[in-house]
Design a protein around this motif. Structure first.
Motif, PDB file in Angstrom:
ATOM      1  N   SER A 122       2.556  24.552  32.480  1.00 36.20           N
ATOM      2  CA  SER A 122       1.955  25.657  31.754  1.00 36.20           C
ATOM      3  C   SER A 122       2.067  26.922  32.582  1.00 36.20           C
ATOM      4  CB  SER A 122       0.481  25.358  31.454  1.00 36.20           C
ATOM      5  OG  SER A 122      -0.072  26.355  30.611  1.00 36.20           O
ATOM      6  N   SER A 123       2.213  28.035  31.903  1.00 33.93           N
ATOM      7  CA  SER A 123       2.166  29.341  32.562  1.00 33.93           C
ATOM      8  C   SER A 123       0.805  29.950  32.274  1.00 33.93           C
ATOM      9  CB  SER A 123       3.276  30.250  32.045  1.00 33.93           C
ATOM     10  OG  SER A 123       4.526  29.738  32.423  1.00 33.93           O
ATOM     11  N   TYR A 124       0.286  30.638  33.258  1.00 34.32           N
ATOM     12  CA  TYR A 124      -1.052  31.203  33.182  1.00 34.32           C
ATOM     13  C   TYR A 124      -1.036  32.671  33.589  1.00 34.32           C
ATOM     14  CZ  TYR A 124      -2.468  26.264  33.607  1.00 34.32           C
ATOM     15  OH  TYR A 124      -2.636  24.916  33.439  1.00 34.32           O
ATOM     16  N   SER A 125      -1.966  33.407  33.050  1.00 39.26           N
ATOM     17  CA  SER A 125      -2.264  34.749  33.515  1.00 39.26           C
ATOM     18  C   SER A 125      -3.781  34.844  33.598  1.00 39.26           C
ATOM     19  CB  SER A 125      -1.705  35.790  32.541  1.00 39.26           C
ATOM     20  OG  SER A 125      -1.958  37.090  33.036  1.00 39.26           O
ATOM     21  N   TRP A 126      -4.270  34.994  34.821  1.00 37.74           N
ATOM     22  CA  TRP A 126      -5.710  35.075  35.041  1.00 37.74           C
ATOM     23  C   TRP A 126      -6.066  36.490  35.475  1.00 37.74           C
ATOM     24  CZ3 TRP A 126      -6.961  30.214  38.525  1.00 37.74           C
ATOM     25  CH2 TRP A 126      -6.857  29.049  37.754  1.00 37.74           C
ATOM     26  N   TYR A 127      -7.036  37.075  34.782  1.00 39.76           N
ATOM     27  CA  TYR A 127      -7.578  38.390  35.107  1.00 39.76           C
ATOM     28  C   TYR A 127      -8.929  38.147  35.769  1.00 39.76           C
ATOM     29  CZ  TYR A 127      -3.958  40.253  32.082  1.00 39.76           C
ATOM     30  OH  TYR A 127      -2.746  40.581  31.539  1.00 39.76           O
ATOM     31  N   MET A 128      -9.002  38.380  37.079  1.00 38.71           N
ATOM     32  CA  MET A 128     -10.188  38.017  37.850  1.00 38.71           C
ATOM     33  C   MET A 128     -10.887  39.256  38.403  1.00 38.71           C
ATOM     34  SD  MET A 128      -8.456  34.790  39.824  1.00 38.71           S
ATOM     35  CE  MET A 128      -6.857  35.603  39.931  1.00 38.71           C
ATOM     36  N   LYS A 129     -12.146  39.397  38.047  1.00 41.43           N
ATOM     37  CA  LYS A 129     -12.957  40.491  38.567  1.00 41.43           C
ATOM     38  C   LYS A 129     -13.616  39.994  39.856  1.00 41.43           C
ATOM     39  CE  LYS A 129     -15.630  44.157  36.855  1.00 41.43           C
ATOM     40  NZ  LYS A 129     -16.112  44.773  35.650  1.00 41.43           N
ATOM     41  N   MET A 130     -13.544  40.818  40.897  1.00 35.97           N
ATOM     42  CA  MET A 130     -14.015  40.424  42.221  1.00 35.97           C
ATOM     43  C   MET A 130     -15.223  41.263  42.657  1.00 35.97           C
ATOM     44  SD  MET A 130     -11.584  38.210  43.262  1.00 35.97           S
ATOM     45  CE  MET A 130     -11.803  38.191  45.038  1.00 35.97           C
ATOM     46  N   LYS A 131     -16.085  40.623  43.435  1.00 31.81           N
ATOM     47  CA  LYS A 131     -17.196  41.334  44.075  1.00 31.81           C
ATOM     48  C   LYS A 131     -17.528  40.591  45.362  1.00 31.81           C
ATOM     49  CE  LYS A 131     -21.770  43.239  43.386  1.00 31.81           C
ATOM     50  NZ  LYS A 131     -22.889  43.414  42.472  1.00 31.81           N
ATOM     51  N   ASN A 132     -17.523  41.324  46.454  1.00 35.91           N
ATOM     52  CA  ASN A 132     -17.836  40.750  47.769  1.00 35.91           C
ATOM     53  C   ASN A 132     -16.985  39.521  48.092  1.00 35.91           C
ATOM     54  OD1 ASN A 132     -19.865  42.723  48.154  1.00 35.91           O
ATOM     55  ND2 ASN A 132     -21.331  41.455  47.036  1.00 35.91           N
ATOM     56  N   GLY A 133     -15.709  39.585  47.753  1.00 34.88           N
ATOM     57  CA  GLY A 133     -14.785  38.508  48.090  1.00 34.88           C
ATOM     58  C   GLY A 133     -14.867  37.277  47.209  1.00 34.88           C
ATOM     59  N   LYS A 134     -15.618  37.360  46.124  1.00 31.55           N
ATOM     60  CA  LYS A 134     -15.776  36.232  45.206  1.00 31.55           C
ATOM     61  C   LYS A 134     -15.373  36.651  43.794  1.00 31.55           C
ATOM     62  CE  LYS A 134     -17.862  32.935  47.647  1.00 31.55           C
ATOM     63  NZ  LYS A 134     -17.390  31.573  47.687  1.00 31.55           N
TER      64      LYS A 134
END
Length: 157
Positions: A122-134
């Motif tokens: 499978s191909s994925y595209s993840w949009y990840m919002k970060m705060k304090n390295g998490k």
């Protein structure tokens, strides 16, 4: 006409803001890249980067497409059941990583082998919002047909 001192201050502020954003973007991108590399190498657990109250949305129209409101819920309803269906766990190969302020976007391919011996790709595209390295929020795009098929096809209970 603006006063030269005010104009200079505005330019300096703009440069400092952009430099700060660049440091944040670089740091977030580096954290995610390291997490994917460790996952690829079989070291560590990428999902340790999630905060406990993460909001993880799987897009599309699979039975698992919804917003999960905690790390525990997401792991228990998606990751653990998926891993139980795999003889060889997903190995990610990152195509590219992009960062914009507190958002990191990863385009990646996953390959595994199901318990019945069939390949899972499978191909994925993840949009990840970060705060304090998490990771605090994710919007995940994936091959819904492939994902729904393995979740339905392989019985583990």
């Amino acid at each position: 006409m603006k006063h030269p001192l005010i104009l200079t201050a505005m330019i300096v502020f703009s440069i400092q803001t952009n430099a700060q954003d660049t440091r944040e973007e670089f740091s977030n991108k580096e954290i995610i890249a390291k997490g994917f590399q460790q996952w690829h190498d079989g070291n560590g657990n990428f999902f340790d980067l999630l905060v406990d109250d993460v909001r993880w949305e799987i897009t599309g129209s699979t039975p698992h497409s919804k917003t999960y409101t905690s790390k525990k819920q997401f792991l228990n309803e998606v990751i653990i059941p998926l891993n139980k269906k795999l003889r060889i766990k997903i190995k990610p190969t990152v195509r590219n990583i992009f960062a914009d302020h507190d958002m990191v976007i990863v385009l990646w391919d996953g390959e595994a082998t199901a318990l019945d011996g069939k390949a899972y790709r499978s191909s994925y595209s993840w949009y990840m919002k970060m705060k304090n390295g998490k990771i605090t929020e994710v919007v995940a795009f994936l091959d819904g047909i492939e994902f729904a098929d393995i979740m339905k096809r392989i019985k583990t209970d």
